[in-house]
Scaffold this active site. Structure first.
Site, short mmCIF file in Angstrom:
data_model
loop_
_atom_site.label_atom_id
_atom_site.label_comp_id
_atom_site.label_asym_id
_atom_site.label_seq_id
_atom_site.Cartn_x
_atom_site.Cartn_y
_atom_site.Cartn_z
N HIS A 28 2.25 7.00 -5.53
CA HIS A 28 1.10 6.99 -6.79
C HIS A 28 -0.22 7.41 -6.63
CE1 HIS A 28 3.93 4.97 -9.40
NE2 HIS A 28 4.53 4.42 -8.42
N TYR A 57 2.21 -2.34 0.93
CA TYR A 57 0.99 -2.16 0.50
C TYR A 57 -0.29 -2.17 1.47
CZ TYR A 57 2.72 -2.06 -4.28
OH TYR A 57 3.47 -1.47 -5.47
#
Length: 315
Positions: free
Chosen positions: A35, A304
């Site tokens: 993303h 993440y």
């Protein structure tokens, strides 16, 4: 300014997954490993109150909640053209009093390609680009998916995802199950979905081929100049026996569903550079919501953290 821990401070599997995300999309220092192409916008969330009997979560009660949203394309390549057939993302940070925030991360497909972190790592290995073509070998990917039916379900979902008219005309799923807790600590498993009030609208391949490389962000800017973009937050409530530990499997469509709020996106954030550095983490929760036993969900914060640490260090 906080200093991110080195990769060695994280589980090796999380490091391996980020490494393989870099191999699949390419390495673009300073950008998200997935993303990468996206932008943030101001928003407000208006709860309906329908969730109050199931959860004490502050942002799902009755008062309006300021929010920041990020629309994005799935790839880790920040220069990918918008007109490609791929998953898109909608991440929402709900801002509560006292500097508290909770995130809801969703994508434009209802299931994931792997049921465990190790399986996702293996899938990324199968999707590694061929050194001569620069693209994944379709035979290798097909063989992997044939041997792993959950990957086939996820790939089929990607193949069927629309090429959208707008970020505002896509349906987005949070994919994982979460657990709501009410005032009596009773537990209810749920899944989230954002339903676009503009309706799901898609482009044919032919129409998409005519679009500019940045048409999604351009269209959203034009749309927000004259109106707000709205989504309804739908929540599916599990029944006994519905799996909460497998994000590759859907629950039956006849499960009870409630509308718990309305998201209104009003315009771009003033400080895009600041917000682009933010990590939207689906495990960042508030009292009244807990993680389910989904191993992919529980592992996402580790992946993440590795990705965020690298990009904030310009890697």
């Amino acid at each position: 300014m906080s200093v991110q821990p080195p990769d060695g401070a994280h589980p090796q599997l999380a490091v391996d997954i980020v490494d393989r995300l870099e191999w699949v999309s390419g390495l673009y220092p300073g950008y998200r490993r997935a993303h990468a192409k996206g932008a943030c916008y101001r928003a407000v969330f208006l709860p309906t109150g329908a969730a109050a009997e199931y959860t004490t979560a502050a942002h799902l009660q009755g008062d309006p909640v300021p929010a920041t949203v990020r629309f994005s394309n799935f790839s880790g390549n920040p220069y990918i053209w918008d007109r490609t057939r791929s998953a898109r993302g909608l991440s929402v940070a709900f801002h509560l009093p006292g500097g508290v925030a909770t995130d809801l991360v969703s994508v434009s497909q209802p299931v994931f390609v792997a049921a465990t972190p190790q399986a996702f790592r293996n899938f990324l290995e199968a999707a590694e680009p061929n050194m001569f073509t620069g693209s994944p070998d379709p035979e290798v990917v097909r063989k992997y998916a044939t041997e792993h039916t959950e990957a086939m379900r996820g790939l089929r979902a990607v193949k069927n995802t629309p090429i959208p008219v707008s970020y505002a005309t896509l349906r987005y799923w949070a994919v994982h199950a979460f657990v709501w807790l009410d005032k009596m600590r009773r537990r209810t498993a749920v899944r989230y979905r954002w339903e676009p009030e503009a309706g799901v609208q898609q482009l044919s391949d032919e129409r998409a081929a005519e679009k500019a490389p940045t048409y999604l962000s351009d269209e959203l800017t034009e749309r927000l100049a004259s109106t707000t973009v709205a989504f309804q937050l739908k929540v599916q409530i599990a029944e006994p026996g519905d799996p909460t530990d497998d994000c590759t499997v859907l629950w039956p469509h006849d499960r009870t569903e409630i509308t718990v709020g309305r998201l209104l996106v009003t315009g771009p954030v003033e400080d895009q550079a600041k917000w682009d550095k933010r990590m939207f983490d689906p495990t960042r929760l508030v009292p009244g919501i807990e993680l389910s036993d989904d191993p992919v969900l529980r592992f996402r914060s580790q992946v993440y953290a590795v990705s965020h640490g690298r990009r904030t260090q310009g890697k």
